[in-house]
Scaffold this active site. Structure first.
Site, short mmCIF file in Angstrom:
data_model
loop_
_atom_site.label_atom_id
_atom_site.label_comp_id
_atom_site.label_asym_id
_atom_site.label_seq_id
_atom_site.Cartn_x
_atom_site.Cartn_y
_atom_site.Cartn_z
N ASN A 1 -2.03 -0.26 7.12
CA ASN A 1 -1.50 -1.56 7.49
C ASN A 1 -0.59 -2.17 6.43
O ASN A 1 -0.49 -3.38 6.30
CB ASN A 1 -2.63 -2.51 7.92
CG ASN A 1 -3.67 -2.71 6.82
OD1 ASN A 1 -3.50 -2.21 5.72
ND2 ASN A 1 -4.70 -3.46 7.12
N GLU B 1 -9.26 -10.07 -8.40
CA GLU B 1 -8.31 -8.97 -8.21
C GLU B 1 -7.18 -9.03 -9.24
O GLU B 1 -6.77 -7.99 -9.78
CB GLU B 1 -7.75 -9.01 -6.77
CG GLU B 1 -8.82 -8.62 -5.76
CD GLU B 1 -8.41 -8.88 -4.30
OE1 GLU B 1 -7.24 -9.24 -4.05
OE2 GLU B 1 -9.28 -8.70 -3.43
N TYR C 1 -12.16 -2.74 -3.93
CA TYR C 1 -12.72 -2.89 -2.59
C TYR C 1 -14.25 -2.88 -2.60
O TYR C 1 -14.87 -2.49 -1.61
CB TYR C 1 -12.19 -1.77 -1.68
CG TYR C 1 -10.81 -2.00 -1.11
CD1 TYR C 1 -10.49 -3.16 -0.40
CD2 TYR C 1 -9.81 -1.03 -1.24
CE1 TYR C 1 -9.23 -3.35 0.15
CE2 TYR C 1 -8.54 -1.23 -0.69
CZ TYR C 1 -8.27 -2.40 0.01
OH TYR C 1 -7.02 -2.59 0.57
N HIS D 1 -1.71 -5.28 1.20
CA HIS D 1 -2.98 -5.98 0.93
C HIS D 1 -2.71 -7.40 0.45
O HIS D 1 -1.74 -7.64 -0.26
CB HIS D 1 -3.77 -5.23 -0.17
CG HIS D 1 -4.84 -6.09 -0.79
ND1 HIS D 1 -6.08 -6.25 -0.21
CD2 HIS D 1 -4.84 -6.88 -1.89
CE1 HIS D 1 -6.80 -7.09 -0.97
NE2 HIS D 1 -6.07 -7.47 -1.98
N LYS E 1 0.83 -1.20 0.00
CA LYS E 1 0.00 0.00 0.00
C LYS E 1 0.88 1.26 0.00
O LYS E 1 2.10 1.18 0.24
CB LYS E 1 -0.92 -0.03 1.24
CG LYS E 1 -1.89 -1.23 1.23
CD LYS E 1 -2.84 -1.17 2.41
CE LYS E 1 -3.80 -2.35 2.38
NZ LYS E 1 -4.87 -2.24 3.39
P1 GTP Z 1 -6.79 -5.95 2.74
O1 GTP Z 1 -5.73 -6.97 2.55
O2 GTP Z 1 -6.31 -4.55 2.54
O3 GTP Z 1 -8.05 -6.26 1.96
O4 GTP Z 1 -7.15 -6.04 4.29
P2 GTP Z 1 -8.00 -7.14 5.02
O5 GTP Z 1 -8.53 -8.15 4.04
O6 GTP Z 1 -7.16 -7.65 6.14
O7 GTP Z 1 -9.21 -6.29 5.60
P3 GTP Z 1 -10.57 -5.85 4.86
O8 GTP Z 1 -10.61 -6.39 3.47
O9 GTP Z 1 -11.68 -6.14 5.78
O10 GTP Z 1 -10.38 -4.26 4.81
C1 GTP Z 1 -9.64 -3.68 3.75
C2 GTP Z 1 -8.84 -2.54 4.32
O11 GTP Z 1 -9.69 -1.54 4.77
C3 GTP Z 1 -7.99 -2.91 5.53
O12 GTP Z 1 -6.74 -3.46 5.20
C4 GTP Z 1 -7.80 -1.56 6.17
O13 GTP Z 1 -6.78 -0.83 5.49
C5 GTP Z 1 -9.13 -0.89 5.89
N1 GTP Z 1 -10.03 -1.07 7.02
C6 GTP Z 1 -10.65 -2.21 7.44
N2 GTP Z 1 -11.39 -1.98 8.53
C7 GTP Z 1 -11.24 -0.67 8.81
C8 GTP Z 1 -11.76 0.19 9.81
O14 GTP Z 1 -12.51 -0.22 10.69
N3 GTP Z 1 -11.39 1.51 9.75
C9 GTP Z 1 -10.56 1.97 8.79
N4 GTP Z 1 -10.23 3.25 8.79
N5 GTP Z 1 -10.04 1.20 7.84
C10 GTP Z 1 -10.37 -0.09 7.84
MG MG Z 2 -9.51 -7.66 2.31
#
Ligand code: GTP
Ligand code: MG
Length: 158
Positions: free
Chosen positions: A119, A133, A49, A122, A9
């Protein structure tokens, strides 16, 4: 063979973490089949997303992910989707275990609420989302077919 989509990211790119992240996948024996640095449009990231489109953090997530270059990659190998998620660690940096990419590199700033959005990396969460994707980020001809020379040394033969 299974493939997954991994993207460093914008925070990971800015912090110089492309190399360490690639190393973790290489070290585990996975094969890099595509890589590019690109600044994605908001439209592109809204598709990427789309499952999260109803979440309150969605606009911020898309704006952030479009704010600078990301390093998009396709990695191949047995169980790479699930293992890739394990290499990444838990979504929330507060919960990601040491030894994982997020557990080692994601910075916890406890006075901010939205730091879960920073974080570092991805990874696709399932085989079917990985396919979707990869098709969104790469053209078929951008995926390389090659056999790493080390495969003759690390895989047992009958
Ligand atoms: P990705 O690998 O980035 O898809 O992360 P993930 O699969 O571990 O989590 P998810 O797909 O649920 O969410 C995608 C991204 O959205 C996360 O990696 C975070 O960067 C962001 N995100 C998820 N939950 C939150 C939240 O509660 N608040 C905020 N600000 N960002 C969030
Ligand atoms: Mg995810």
């Amino acid at each position: 063979t299974e493939q997954t989509f991994i993207a460093v990211k914008p925070d990971g790119v800015q912090r110089g973490l492309i190399g360490p992240i690639i190393s973790r996948f290489e070290n585990r024996g996975f094969k890099l089949v595509a890589i590019k640095l690109m600044t994605a449009s908001k439209e592109h990231l809204e598709k990427h997303y789309e499952d999260l489109s109803s979440k309150p953090f969605f606009p911020g997530l898309v704006t952030y992910m479009a704010s600078g270059p990301v390093c998009a990659m396709v990695w191949e190998g047995r169980d790479v989707v699930k293992t890739g998620r394990a290499i990444l660690g838990a979504t929330n940096p507060l919960q990601s275990a040491p030894g994982t990419i997020r557990g080692d590199f994601a910075i916890i700033l406890i006075w901010h609420e939205q730091d879960v959005g920073r974080n570092v990396c991805h990874g696709s969460d399932a085989v079917d989302s990985a396919k979707k994707e990869i098709a969104l980020w790469f053209k078929e001809e951008e995926l390389q077919k090659w056999k790493p020379a080390q495969f003759d040394w690390v895989y047992e033969k009958a």
